[in-house]
Design an enzyme around this catalytic site. Structure first.
Site, short mmCIF file in Angstrom:
data_model
loop_
_atom_site.label_atom_id
_atom_site.label_comp_id
_atom_site.label_asym_id
_atom_site.label_seq_id
_atom_site.Cartn_x
_atom_site.Cartn_y
_atom_site.Cartn_z
N LYS A 83 8.74 31.01 38.30
CA LYS A 83 8.68 31.82 39.53
C LYS A 83 8.67 30.98 40.82
CE LYS A 83 7.21 36.58 40.48
NZ LYS A 83 6.03 37.43 40.30
C1 E4P Z 1 6.70 40.85 40.76
O1 E4P Z 1 7.14 39.99 40.36
C2 E4P Z 1 5.42 41.02 41.66
O2 E4P Z 1 4.23 40.46 40.87
C3 E4P Z 1 4.83 42.49 42.06
O3 E4P Z 1 5.80 43.17 41.50
C4 E4P Z 1 4.35 42.47 43.25
O4 E4P Z 1 3.72 43.88 43.60
P1 E4P Z 1 2.95 44.30 44.66
O5 E4P Z 1 3.88 44.36 45.70
O6 E4P Z 1 2.52 45.66 44.23
O7 E4P Z 1 1.89 43.44 44.88
#
Ligand code: E4P
Length: 214
Positions: A83
């Protein structure tokens, strides 16, 4: 639509997996920090637990270092997806990792044009953050449908993963616009099976069943 669980908590992953809900996992540095454990150990444990793809995020911002981090993460297990944040250095890294046949997930995407750039760099997955867009007063799901439209226009095969999901309507709308993947916290996943009329109807059926002669 595939369901990914958005957590680094191995117990939550096990519980969701037992119910057959886990097609993959997304993590981020904030989620890993909550575990109090070392990043690589957490990722290795998660990868052993699930069949699907597991996104593990790099924490540097310069392409050379990001690339090295990505190579290390990819070595942890066959199902790791690296990522990478949606910045210019991140896209350079995606191109290099793609050349090494390593899967990538471009994260922190907040505009359709960013998603187009991620696809052009060769990203396997792109992650628009719907909940965080909604928080600004804009419509996060419009972002998702515009990305899907653009990818369809040009036959781009980057998968759209709806991230920052906060409630079941986000999941419903992701499915309606044809997103490939929705990642969500375990509590949102659990809420998807519930309906008050199911509970009411079942209570009535069980009550009436008592009246049926044995
Ligand atoms: C996705 O890959 C992220 O880890 C996640 O969905 C972020 O979510 P949040 O905005 O609730 O922190």
């Amino acid at each position: 639509m595939k369901f990914y669980i958005d957590t680094a908590d191995i117990e939550e992953i096990r519980q969701a997996n037992r119910r057959g809900w886990v097609d993959g996992v997304t993590t981020n540095p904030s989620l890993v920090a909550k575990t109090g454990r070392r990043h690589h150990e957490v990722i290795k444990d998660i990868c052993r637990e699930v069949d699907g793809l597991v996104s593990a995020e790099v924490v540097s911002t310069e392409s050379e270092t990001m690339f090295k981090e990505g190579l290390e993460l990819a070595k942890l297990a066959d199902n790791v997806v690296v990522k990478v944040p949606m910045i210019e250095e991140g896209l350079i890294t995606v191109k290099k990792l793609t050349a090494e046949r390593i899967k990538t997930n471009v994260t922190l995407v907040f505009s359709p044009i960013q998603a187009l750039m991620a696809a052009k760099a060769g990203a396997t997955i792109v992650s628009p953050f719907v909940g965080r867009v909604d928080d600004t007063g804009a419509n996060g799901m419009n972002l998702v449908s515009q990305i899907i439209q653009i990818y369809q226009n040009y036959d781009l095969n980057t998968q759209v993963l709806v991230a920052s999901i906060r409630h079941p309507i986000h999941v419903l709308e992701s499915a309606l616009v044809g997103a490939h993947i929705a990642t969500m916290p375990f509590n949102v996943m659990k809420s998807l099976t519930n309906h008050p009329l199911t509970d009411k109807g079942l209570a009535q059926f069980l009550k009436d069943a008592q009246k049926v002669p044995q």
